[in-house]
Scaffold this active site. Structure first.
Site, mmCIF file in Angstrom:
data_model
loop_
_atom_site.group_PDB
_atom_site.id
_atom_site.type_symbol
_atom_site.label_atom_id
_atom_site.label_comp_id
_atom_site.label_asym_id
_atom_site.label_seq_id
_atom_site.Cartn_x
_atom_site.Cartn_y
_atom_site.Cartn_z
ATOM 1 N N ARG A 1 3.258 12.961 -15.031
ATOM 2 C CA ARG A 1 2.694 12.897 -16.388
ATOM 3 C C ARG A 1 1.648 13.987 -16.618
ATOM 4 N NH1 ARG A 1 -0.035 7.619 -16.173
ATOM 5 N NH2 ARG A 1 -0.418 7.838 -18.406
ATOM 6 N N GLN B 1 -6.831 12.956 -12.993
ATOM 7 C CA GLN B 1 -6.965 11.659 -12.333
ATOM 8 C C GLN B 1 -6.623 11.717 -10.846
ATOM 9 O OE1 GLN B 1 -5.815 8.114 -14.531
ATOM 10 N NE2 GLN B 1 -5.183 9.370 -16.258
ATOM 11 N N LYS C 1 -1.259 14.265 -15.329
ATOM 12 C CA LYS C 1 -2.609 13.708 -15.410
ATOM 13 C C LYS C 1 -3.406 14.184 -14.194
ATOM 14 C CE LYS C 1 -1.889 11.064 -19.078
ATOM 15 N NZ LYS C 1 -2.663 11.151 -20.337
ATOM 16 N N GLN D 1 -14.492 -3.179 -7.666
ATOM 17 C CA GLN D 1 -14.025 -2.616 -6.401
ATOM 18 C C GLN D 1 -15.182 -2.428 -5.423
ATOM 19 O OE1 GLN D 1 -11.930 0.689 -8.413
ATOM 20 N NE2 GLN D 1 -10.129 0.116 -7.244
ATOM 21 N N LYS E 1 0.822 -1.207 0.000
ATOM 22 C CA LYS E 1 0.000 0.000 0.000
ATOM 23 C C LYS E 1 0.861 1.265 0.000
ATOM 24 C CE LYS E 1 -3.363 -2.512 -0.386
ATOM 25 N NZ LYS E 1 -3.885 -2.617 -1.766
ATOM 26 N N HIS F 1 -9.209 9.451 -5.160
ATOM 27 C CA HIS F 1 -7.901 8.821 -5.377
ATOM 28 C C HIS F 1 -6.939 9.137 -4.232
ATOM 29 C CE1 HIS F 1 -4.481 7.313 -7.782
ATOM 30 N NE2 HIS F 1 -3.823 8.282 -7.182
ATOM 31 N N LYS G 1 -13.213 -0.001 -18.020
ATOM 32 C CA LYS G 1 -12.771 0.599 -16.762
ATOM 33 C C LYS G 1 -13.900 0.697 -15.742
ATOM 34 C CE LYS G 1 -10.145 4.455 -14.854
ATOM 35 N NZ LYS G 1 -9.457 5.743 -15.138
ATOM 36 N N TYR H 1 -4.945 -3.928 -16.026
ATOM 37 C CA TYR H 1 -5.553 -2.846 -16.816
ATOM 38 C C TYR H 1 -4.549 -1.718 -17.035
ATOM 39 C CZ TYR H 1 -8.661 0.999 -18.101
ATOM 40 O OH TYR H 1 -9.244 2.063 -18.752
ATOM 41 N N HIS I 1 -8.178 7.539 -0.913
ATOM 42 C CA HIS I 1 -8.048 6.084 -0.990
ATOM 43 C C HIS I 1 -6.599 5.647 -0.796
ATOM 44 C CE1 HIS I 1 -8.255 2.194 -3.508
ATOM 45 N NE2 HIS I 1 -8.741 1.946 -2.316
#
Length: 284
Positions: free
Chosen positions: A136, A141, A138, A210, A123, A146, A203, A186, A149
């Protein structure tokens, strides 16, 4: 007169006496503080330092790094899942309704302990997911879901590894390691580039998987409220509430990302069709 601090200290000592002594000398097990500090540093890096560092820099091409990283995660989670299957939940020796923790050093008990500990350490490795997003660029995202979590789980898992590493408490690791195998497969395929990404339209089913995991794990924990089992009720509730919390967050994410977007697209298409019909009638 006994002070509150003394009472708190005595209570803390009694709780600490319940720990799993097999992990006393293992890294990150002496206290939850190191895990908490790592998680706080993670949030600071991905929300403050990282974006500032990348502000005037182009996004890094990390496809090679991501392939290696995702492959590593796949292998680790396959191993954890295999160990928990062989020595735990698919061994025929575990009871799905009640499985007390075996604190002995027999092979199966120790292999489950080791698998759960490696699962816990993984983790911290998962935190790199967000670091790669930052590098990157991103940023879309790096959602609240996120960050929470990834940044919360290492801390919330610590009591389970420290006190009830095995038995009933290992069920979440059993489920989650399988989910992470699928998830990192994935991501590995996604890192292969556009020629593969066009086939990755599943996705949302990964998100559904989950959520199924959280439902199963929470139900598995809360059932102990109705069964007499030599597994701590408070720890079972802690794990169960942990799953319910993330289930709620993932449900909201699913609704906002897939259901709402689908409705918005349908509404937009309907508006376009109505507009076209309007001009068609005028032309007539």
């Amino acid at each position: 007169m006994t002070t509150f601090i003394e009472v708190l200290g005595e209570f803390s000592d009694k709780v600490w006496d319940l720990r799993d002594r097999r992990v006393d000398d293992w890294p990150l097990m002496s206290s939850p503080i190191p895990a908490m500090l790592i998680c706080l540093a993670y949030v600071f890096v991905v929300k403050v330092v990282g974006p500032k560092f990348m502000e005037n820099r182009p996004a890094y091409d990390l496809r090679g790094v991501l392939k290696v990283y995702n492959l590593f995660q796949i292998v680790v989670n396959i191993w954890v899942f295999y160990e928990l299957c062989k020595h735990g939940w698919l061994s025929g020796n575990y009871n799905y309704f009640c499985e007390p923790v075996d604190y002995s050093y027999n092979e199966s008990a120790f292999r489950v302990l080791l698998a759960c500990y490696v699962f816990y350490l993984s983790k911290f490795v998962d935190l790199l997911d967000t670091v790669f997003f930052v590098l990157r660029k991103k940023n879309n995202q790096i959602t609240l879901l996120h960050v929470i979590h990834h940044g919360w789980i290492p801390t919330t898992l610590w009591p389970g590894i420290r006190f009830v590493c095995g038995g009933h408490g290992s069920f979440f690791a059993f489920l989650n390691s399988f989910v992470h195998v699928v998830m990192y497969i994935y991501y590995f395929l996604s890192a292969m580039g556009p020629q593969v990404q066009k086939y990755l339209g599943w996705k949302k089913y990964l998100t559904s998987l989950q959520m199924v995991q959280f439902v199963a794990a929470s139900a598995h924990c809360f059932q102990l409220l109705f069964f007499d089992c030599q597994f701590p009720y408070l720890m079972s509730c802690w794990i169960g509430l942990h799953e319910v919390f993330f289930l709620a967050m993932f449900l909201n994410f699913y609704r906002q990302t897939y259901l709402k977007n689908k409705k918005d697209k349908a509404d937009a298409q309907l508006a376009i069709n109505n507009n076209n019909n309007h001009y068609a009638k005028k032309a007539l």
